[in-house]
Design an enzyme around this catalytic site. Structure first.
Site, PDB file in Angstrom:
ATOM      1  CB  CYS A  10      -1.093  -1.062  10.970  1.00 19.11           C
ATOM      2  SG  CYS A  10       0.191  -1.804  11.860  1.00 19.11           S
ATOM      3  CB  CYS A  17       6.187  -4.808   9.305  1.00 17.84           C
ATOM      4  SG  CYS A  17       4.988  -5.771   9.932  1.00 17.84           S
TER       5      CYS A  17
END
Length: 379
Positions: free
Chosen positions: A206, A100
């Protein structure tokens, strides 16, 4: 960085103490315009919840800086979640945060916020806009080149998570918390009258709340037939029991095996045979492994060798090693001592506190152990 450069900067923030104090550090160091921003990566999870986004927005309002929210759900699913699921189906244990940072947060997200600022006439075409996050890491120049460096607070250091950043974007990256200790930051925040206790730190992924295996089955139903019970064997192939699906296991795992005569440790996740292989403690670890998709901040040419330290998992201890650079962005790593290696995780190489580069662990091999001398290539 010269004061005249400190004009405009985007700060990725969530609303916690790190975010709030990042604003304070940036203001105190002379940045003229700060733009707060966050992104929605997945619906229905805490990290992208209205609560978290609302706290970030409130923080920006209190600090009198604009706040932007970017919808990254589509891009995040295509780039991060799909890769995460596919790697687990293949028997790997990926680290999506690393990917990410490389493909979303420091690149696509940054570009999207810059585009918004251009549309609102907040910046001009070709104007340099910097990018800050609350990572505990630093940027350092050596011999005319920029490197990622460990944060001063070694207990919070996140340089490992940043090793895949494209080399060319380091000049716009700013880490205002890289030179502070978290405990001192909290004390400073209290002295300034800030309260950030409502935003909890998390070491989990997350976009997942619950078991990773359950998430994969829910989001990839076409692969459900592959995710079924299979055999748990020892390293000689002897049957020991049943597993509930190989995606629920990772190399080095000890808990949750439900086997007698323990302790046992997972030493291999064999996706092709739907098998989990376990062994005793002395059977853990490798002296040699391979990496792919390497990213270097030094000149690492084919056939060159680097002697350094390696971290094979976030927050793990560094191990002395020798790295032989191969073709096609691959390398072979030789360790001085056996270490538990988990395919899919990252191997990140250090010379003292400087990140030299790293890659994704693709395979293990115990055929050869090569002693390392100290020294070698470094920035």
């Amino acid at each position: 960085m010269e004061q005249k450069e400190k004009r405009k900067i985007i700060l990725a923030l969530s609303g916690g103490v790190d975010s709030g104090m990042s604003i304070r550090k940036l203001k105190n160091s002379g940045w003229q315009e700060i733009f707060g921003a966050n992104h929605i990566v997945c619906k229905g999870v805490k990290s992208s919840s209205p609560e978290v986004l609302g706290k970030a927005e409130s923080l920006c309002k209190a600090e009198n800086i604009p706040f932007y929210v970017v919808d990254a759900v589509k891009e995040f699913k295509q780039t991060i979640i799909s890769d995460f699921i596919n790697k687990y189906i293949e028997g790997f244990t990926p680290n999506p945060c690393v990917i990410c940072n490389e493909t979303i947060k420091f690149t696509w997200f940054y570009d999207t916020v810059v585009k918004k600022l251009l549309e609102e006439d907040k910046i001009k075409e070709q104007e340099k806009v910097f990018f800050a996050t609350g990572h505990y890491a630093q940027i350092e120049e050596k011999n005319g080149n920029l490197f990622i460096k460990k944060g001063v607070d070694r207990t919070k250091d996140q340089s490992y998570m940043l090793y895949r950043l494209p080399r060319e974007i380091l000049s716009r990256c700013v880490f205002p918390l890289g030179t502070v200790h978290k405990k001192d930051l909290i004390i400073e925040a209290k002295e300034l009258g800030y309260s950030f206790e409502t935003v909890k730190e998390s070491q989990d992924i997350c976009f997942i709340e619950g078991e990773y295996g359950d998430f994969i089955k829910q989001n990839c139903p076409e692969n459900t037939p592959k995710i079924k019970q299979g055999n748990i064997t020892d390293t000689d192939g002897n049957y020991l029991g049943k597993h509930k699906g190989y995606i629920y296991y990772t190399v080095g795992q000890r808990k949750g095996l439900s086997l007698g005569s323990g302790p046992w440790y997972v030493v291999e996740v064999d996706a092709k045979r739907n098998r989990v292989v376990v062994g005793r403690d002395f059977q853990q670890g490798q002296n040699k492994f391979t990496i792919e998709k390497t990213n270097w901040f030094i000149e690492a040419t084919e056939s060159s060798a680097i002697e350094c330290n390696v971290m094979v998992r976030y927050n793990s201890s560094e191990k002395p090693c020798k790295v032989e650079i191969n073709a096609n962005n691959c390398a072979t790593v030789f360790l001085e001592e056996k270490t538990v290696i988990t395919p899919g995780q990252s191997a990140v190489f250090y010379k003292e506190d400087i990140v030299l580069g790293g890659g994704i662990i693709s395979g293990m091999d115990t055929e050869r152990s090569l002693p390392c001398s100290r020294g070698g290539q470094h920035p």
